[in-house]
Design a protein around this motif. Structure first.
Motif, short mmCIF file in Angstrom:
data_model
loop_
_atom_site.label_atom_id
_atom_site.label_comp_id
_atom_site.label_asym_id
_atom_site.label_seq_id
_atom_site.Cartn_x
_atom_site.Cartn_y
_atom_site.Cartn_z
N VAL A 165 0.86 -1.18 0.00
CA VAL A 165 0.00 0.00 0.00
C VAL A 165 0.90 1.23 0.00
CG1 VAL A 165 -0.22 0.12 2.52
CG2 VAL A 165 -2.02 1.06 1.09
N TRP A 210 1.43 4.89 1.31
CA TRP A 210 0.96 5.74 2.40
C TRP A 210 2.06 6.71 2.78
CZ3 TRP A 210 2.06 5.88 7.92
CH2 TRP A 210 1.15 6.66 8.65
N ARG A 263 -1.82 -6.20 5.97
CA ARG A 263 -2.10 -4.98 5.20
C ARG A 263 -3.42 -4.36 5.65
NH1 ARG A 263 -3.18 -5.50 -0.97
NH2 ARG A 263 -5.19 -6.14 -0.13
N GLU A 318 -3.99 -0.67 7.15
CA GLU A 318 -4.90 0.28 6.50
C GLU A 318 -5.98 0.77 7.47
OE1 GLU A 318 -5.82 -2.21 3.03
OE2 GLU A 318 -5.03 -0.55 1.80
#
Length: 151
Positions: A61, A63, A76, A80
Motif C-alpha cells: 500500500v 501511504w 495490510r 490500513e
C-alpha cells in the motif's frame, strides 16, 4: 447581508487557521530506502512478538509517500485500518539520531517496541547507546520531531 469583503475575510481566516495543520501533515515524511518503508519489512509483523518479516511487493500500500510491504493480506488490512498504530515513530528514521537533532536511516533488524510504539535504530552499535536511556532518548526525540526534518 454578506458582501464580498466579509466573505473574503472569512475565507482567509479559515485558511490561516488550517495552515499549521496542513503544514504538519506535509512534513510527516517516512524514511523509505529505495521507496519502500522499513526496507521492505512488514511493519505489522514487528508487533507479533517474534522477529519482523519481509513484506511482499504484491501485498503493498502507498501511504505518506512510501510503499509499505506486508507479509499477508491480514497485516495490510490491519495497517490500513490504523496506520499510525503500526508505523514507526519519527518517520522511521533512527530514533537515537532524532534524539540528537538529526536524521539517519535505519536497520530494520534493530528495533524496539516501547508503549506499543515501534522505534527503529541505525545499527546495533548505536542501539547500545540508545538503550542506555530509552525513555530519555524518546523524550529528546519528541522534542526534535518533526522540526529535525527541516535540517
Amino acid at each position: 447581508m454578506l458582501n464580498r469583503r466579509t466573505i473574503l475575510v472569512c475565507a482567509i481566516s479559515a485558511l490561516c487557521l488550517t495552515a499549521p495543520a496542513v503544514q504538519a501533515e506535509q512534513i510527516q515524511i517516512f524514511y523509505a530506502d529505495d521507496g519502500a518503508a522499513i526496507g521492505g519489512y512488514d511493519t505489522v509483523s514487528y508487533f507479533s512478538g517474534s522477529d519482523p518479516v519481509r513484506g511482499r511487493p504484491d501485498i503493498a500500500v502507498m501511504w505518506k509517500g512510501a510503499v509499505w510491504y506486508f507479509s499477508s493480506h491480514e497485516n495490510r488490512e490491519a495497517f490500513e485500518a490504523n496506520p499510525y498504530a503500526y508505523a514507526p515513530q519519527f518517520g522511521g528514521y533512527c530514533a537515537y539520531a532524532v534524539s540528537r537533532g538529526y536524521t539517519v536511516g535505519t536497520d530494520p533488524n534493530v528495533w524496539k517496541i516501547v508503549d506499543d510504539k515501534l522505534y527503529l535504530v541505525h545499527s546495533s552499535s548505536i542501539e547500545k547507546m540508545w538503550e542506555r536511556d530509552v525513555e530519555g532518548n524518546i523524550e529528546m526525540a519528541e522534542d526534535h520531531w518533526p522540526q529535525v526534518l527541516r535540517n
